[in-house]
Enzyme design. Structure first.
Site, PDB file in Angstrom:
ATOM      1  N   LYS A 201       0.938  -1.265  -0.086  1.00 23.40           N
ATOM      2  CA  LYS A 201      -0.023   0.120  -0.121  1.00 23.40           C
ATOM      3  C   LYS A 201       0.822   1.084  -0.056  1.00 23.40           C
ATOM      4  O   LYS A 201       1.925   1.093   0.435  1.00 23.40           O
ATOM      5  CB  LYS A 201      -0.991   0.074   1.255  1.00 23.40           C
TER       6      LYS A 201
ATOM      7  N   ASP B 264      -6.900   4.186  -4.387  1.00 21.55           N
ATOM      8  CA  ASP B 264      -7.681   4.028  -3.250  1.00 21.55           C
ATOM      9  C   ASP B 264      -8.268   5.329  -3.032  1.00 21.55           C
ATOM     10  O   ASP B 264      -8.517   6.120  -3.870  1.00 21.55           O
ATOM     11  CB  ASP B 264      -6.795   3.719  -2.308  1.00 21.55           C
TER      12      ASP B 264
HETATM   13  P1  NDP Z   1     -13.000   7.479  -2.936  1.00 21.73           P
HETATM   14  O1  NDP Z   1     -11.990   8.347  -2.677  1.00 21.73           O
HETATM   15  O2  NDP Z   1     -13.619   7.180  -4.249  1.00 21.73           O
HETATM   16  O3  NDP Z   1     -14.196   7.837  -2.004  1.00 21.73           O
HETATM   17  C1  NDP Z   1     -14.222   7.770  -0.499  1.00 21.73           C
HETATM   18  C2  NDP Z   1     -15.757   8.380  -0.045  1.00 21.73           C
HETATM   19  O4  NDP Z   1     -15.769   8.274   1.285  1.00 21.73           O
HETATM   20  C3  NDP Z   1     -15.880   9.814  -0.348  1.00 21.73           C
HETATM   21  O5  NDP Z   1     -17.218   9.893  -0.735  1.00 21.73           O
HETATM   22  C4  NDP Z   1     -15.611  10.595   0.803  1.00 21.73           C
HETATM   23  O6  NDP Z   1     -16.235  11.788   0.827  1.00 21.73           O
HETATM   24  C5  NDP Z   1     -16.192   9.456   1.759  1.00 21.73           C
HETATM   25  N1  NDP Z   1     -15.683   9.734   3.317  1.00 21.73           N
HETATM   26  C6  NDP Z   1     -14.207   9.785   3.653  1.00 21.73           C
HETATM   27  N2  NDP Z   1     -14.290   9.823   4.948  1.00 21.73           N
HETATM   28  C7  NDP Z   1     -15.695   9.563   5.475  1.00 21.73           C
HETATM   29  C8  NDP Z   1     -16.287   9.596   6.729  1.00 21.73           C
HETATM   30  N3  NDP Z   1     -15.395   9.603   7.645  1.00 21.73           N
HETATM   31  N4  NDP Z   1     -17.453   9.397   6.688  1.00 21.73           N
HETATM   32  C9  NDP Z   1     -18.431   9.315   5.535  1.00 21.73           C
HETATM   33  N5  NDP Z   1     -17.476   9.535   4.294  1.00 21.73           N
HETATM   34  C10 NDP Z   1     -16.431   9.573   4.152  1.00 21.73           C
HETATM   35  O7  NDP Z   1     -12.490   6.311  -2.266  1.00 21.73           O
HETATM   36  P2  NDP Z   1     -12.980   4.735  -2.701  1.00 21.73           P
HETATM   37  O8  NDP Z   1     -14.558   4.622  -2.676  1.00 21.73           O
HETATM   38  O9  NDP Z   1     -11.984   4.271  -3.422  1.00 21.73           O
HETATM   39  O10 NDP Z   1     -12.556   4.051  -0.916  1.00 21.73           O
HETATM   40  C11 NDP Z   1     -13.467   3.703  -0.045  1.00 21.73           C
HETATM   41  C12 NDP Z   1     -13.131   2.879   0.887  1.00 21.73           C
HETATM   42  O11 NDP Z   1     -12.957   1.456   0.213  1.00 21.73           O
HETATM   43  C13 NDP Z   1     -11.673   2.882   1.388  1.00 21.73           C
HETATM   44  O12 NDP Z   1     -11.664   2.190   2.720  1.00 21.73           O
HETATM   45  C14 NDP Z   1     -10.864   2.191   0.483  1.00 21.73           C
HETATM   46  O13 NDP Z   1      -9.711   1.860   1.225  1.00 21.73           O
HETATM   47  C15 NDP Z   1     -11.731   0.991   0.380  1.00 21.73           C
HETATM   48  N6  NDP Z   1     -11.272   0.199  -0.929  1.00 21.73           N
HETATM   49  C16 NDP Z   1     -11.215   0.883  -2.181  1.00 21.73           C
HETATM   50  C17 NDP Z   1     -11.084  -0.109  -3.177  1.00 21.73           C
HETATM   51  C18 NDP Z   1     -11.059   0.567  -4.743  1.00 21.73           C
HETATM   52  O14 NDP Z   1     -10.588  -0.182  -5.577  1.00 21.73           O
HETATM   53  N7  NDP Z   1     -11.163   1.911  -4.690  1.00 21.73           N
HETATM   54  C19 NDP Z   1     -10.847  -1.402  -3.235  1.00 21.73           C
HETATM   55  C20 NDP Z   1     -11.220  -1.830  -1.843  1.00 21.73           C
HETATM   56  C21 NDP Z   1     -11.391  -1.206  -0.841  1.00 21.73           C
HETATM   57  P3  NDP Z   1     -15.594  13.017   0.640  1.00 21.73           P
HETATM   58  O15 NDP Z   1     -15.938  13.359  -0.684  1.00 21.73           O
HETATM   59  O16 NDP Z   1     -16.089  13.946   1.670  1.00 21.73           O
HETATM   60  O17 NDP Z   1     -13.969  13.083   0.977  1.00 21.73           O
HETATM   61  O1  2IT Z   2      -7.904  -1.764  -0.895  1.00 21.54           O
HETATM   62  C1  2IT Z   2      -7.738  -2.249  -1.851  1.00 21.54           C
HETATM   63  O2  2IT Z   2      -7.972  -3.517  -2.181  1.00 21.54           O
HETATM   64  C2  2IT Z   2      -7.701  -1.469  -3.179  1.00 21.54           C
HETATM   65  N1  2IT Z   2      -7.589  -0.127  -2.708  1.00 21.54           N
HETATM   66  C3  2IT Z   2      -7.505  -1.817  -4.502  1.00 21.54           C
HETATM   67  C4  2IT Z   2      -5.982  -2.268  -4.767  1.00 21.54           C
HETATM   68  C5  2IT Z   2      -5.705  -2.651  -6.045  1.00 21.54           C
HETATM   69  O3  2IT Z   2      -4.528  -2.892  -6.364  1.00 21.54           O
HETATM   70  O4  2IT Z   2      -6.480  -2.687  -6.966  1.00 21.54           O
END
Ligand code: NDP
Ligand code: 2IT
Length: 448
Positions: free
Chosen positions: A129, A169
């Site tokens: 990461k 992420d």
């Molecule tokens: P994004 O940056 O696309 O979106 C994050 C979202 O979460 C935004 O809407 C943000 O709002 C909101 N947010 C952040 N902090 C808070 C909070 N405390 N309460 C409510 N909303 C909040 O990120 P992702 O969707 O990619 O990631 C979201 C989660 O999923 C993370 O934990 C990430 O590690 C996990 N993840 C992501 C993957 C991926 O492929 N992208 C894969 C697996 C897991 P704001 O606009 O206000 O910042």
């Molecule tokens: O938390 C996760 O699994 C991710 N943000 C995606 C990682 C990846 O290499 O696609």
């Protein structure tokens, strides 16, 4: 509370002594080691070969200065990280997070979790990461591009298609991956699949944007089916409104659920008629605006300031898809009181340890992030395969493989839980199944 095995407890105590300030990292390690008690007690090789003390220490951790110039001409400095946690089963693989609250502890917890998650996918990927305490929110296009280029100026020497393959992420989506990829290519003079989540015109995979959210719903559906339940006709709450949340909303709706609440870090919306994911996509991906503006599109919806309040919304199933520790003990109690039947983690580690206990002790279904959000990295693995063979697969093909992978992950977690005497405990099953493959590969490769 001590872990009930002296070897595991000793490793954990030693780690807490060495890294007392790394709260999130220690939380993630304690959770995994607690599940491993029956594994360690039924096979003495793991202690003999020092597997647990090795698996909790990153193979390599890089921290670097990122200097860039903002639109006002001022020099700005951020900290960049890449934690290469474990390469026993494949090249390091995992996302990059850009957010102002990023610390070494957060990147280490994410890298540690990624090792087990990637193992569960069955694809050959190690765990890593990275990221920075830079927040793209409120920055101009030019500032974001210059930051990404400055970040890659250092990162490029540590990555490669068979070395380490970063992705997105929080705060890193298609736009940032494009700038990072462009700078990598320029510096390395090498066109290779060194990042995943790329645009379709330059080596990206169809269904990668959708993968984490779709995968979460495929996983939840498999788990619900086993419990004689289904998403069809249910009311669902999804926190966040980013990549994971948006496509979770789309797939949940397609599977017959009504998504009644979503949030961002300022507040949450409630739309009892069902949130239209296309509106959230427009607000967040096109306009890059706040979720409160949903009311401009749907005036009958409600907006409430403050994000944690979303868990007071009565629903059948909850899908935290925002960030770590977003569901506290108090929110978990509210979910139980409101008759929620299951909580499925889309974000990484969104429930505090106390919240997980409350959910499980009250008999709700619970799926841990390393299993239920593995769809994103799984399709990243498929993007790497497509890049290697210089072909691109259809949406249907990738989506079909994603569904199979998520159902397999569910069944392998359920089987591991059953085998080690904890039937139905998908949290323990995920930790055990993820651990076994990595640990056995480490034993085979000697003490390195
Ligand atoms: P994004 O940056 O696309 O979106 C994050 C979202 O979460 C935004 O809407 C943000 O709002 C909101 N947010 C952040 N902090 C808070 C909070 N405390 N309460 C409510 N909303 C909040 O990120 P992702 O969707 O990619 O990631 C979201 C989660 O999923 C993370 O934990 C990430 O590690 C996990 N993840 C992501 C993957 C991926 O492929 N992208 C894969 C697996 C897991 P704001 O606009 O206000 O910042
Ligand atoms: O938390 C996760 O699994 C991710 N943000 C995606 C990682 C990846 O290499 O696609």
């Amino acid at each position: 509370m001590a872990i009930s095995n002296s070897y595991l407890n000793g490793v954990y105590k030693d780690l807490s002594r060495r890294y007392p300030e790394q709260k999130e990292f220690l939380e993630a390690v304690e959770e995994v080691l607690t599940s491993l008690v029956p594994v360690i007690e039924s096979d003495d090789r793991y202690e003999k070969y020092g597997i647990v003390e090795r698996i909790v220490e990153p193979e390599r951790a890089v921290s670097f200065r990122v200097s860039w110039i903002d639109d006002a001409g001022k020099v700005r400095v951020n900290t960049g990280y890449r934690i290469q946690f474990n390469s026993a089963i494949g090249p390091y693989k995992g996302g990059l997070r850009f957010r102002d609250n990023v610390t070494l502890s957060i990147i280490k917890f994410l890298g540690f979790e990624q090792t087990f998650k990637n193992s569960l996918t069955t694809l050959p990927m190690g765990g890593a990461k990275g990221g920075s305490d830079f927040d793209p929110k409120g920055k101009s296009e030019g500032e974001i591009m210059r930051f990404c280029q400055a970040f890659m100026n250092e990162l490029f020497r540590h990555i490669g298609p068979s070395v380490d393959v970063p992705a997105g992420d929080i705060g890193v989506g298609g736009r940032e991956i494009g700038y990072l990829f462009g700078q990598y290519k320029k510096l390395a003079n090498n066109w290779s699949g060194v990042l995943t989540g790329k645009g379709l015109s330059y080596g990206g995979s169809l269904a990668r944007p959708e993968a984490t959210g779709f995968g979460l719903m495929y996983f939840a559906s498999a788990m619900l089916k086993d419990a004689g339940k289904s998403l069809d006709g249910s009311k669902v709450v999804i926190s966040g409104s980013g990549n994971v949340a948006i496509y979770s909303c789309q797939k949940a709706t397609e599977l017959g659920a009504k998504v009644i609440a979503m949030s961002d870090s300022n507040g949450y919306i409630v739309d009892e008629n069902g949130i239209d994911f296309k509106i959230i996509k427009e607000i967040k991906e096109v306009k890059r605006d706040r979720i409160s503006t949903y009311l401009d599109y749907v005036p009958t919806a409600k907006y409430i300031v403050g994000c944690e309040g979303i868990w007071s919304t009565k629903c059948d199933y909850a899908f935290p898809c925002a960030t770590q520790n977003e569901i506290s003990k108090e929110s978990a109690e509210l979910l139980v009181k409101n008759g929620t039947k299951g909580v499925f983690e889309g974000a990484n580690m969104p429930l505090t340890p106390d919240a997980i206990k409350i959910i499980k002790n009250n008999g709700l279904l619970f799926s841990p992030s390393k299993a239920s959000n593995a769809g994103g990295v799984a399709v990243s693995g498929l993007e790497m395969s497509q890049n290697s063979e210089r072909l691109s697969w259809s949406f249907e093909q990738v989506d079909g493989m994603l569904k199979d992978i998520m159902e397999n992950i569910y069944h392998s977690c359920a089987m591991a839980a059953e085998k080690y005497g904890m039937p139905g405990d998908i949290q323990a099953g995920a930790n055990i199944a993820g651990f076994l493959k990595v640990a056995d590969a480490m034993i085979a490769q000697g003490v390195v």
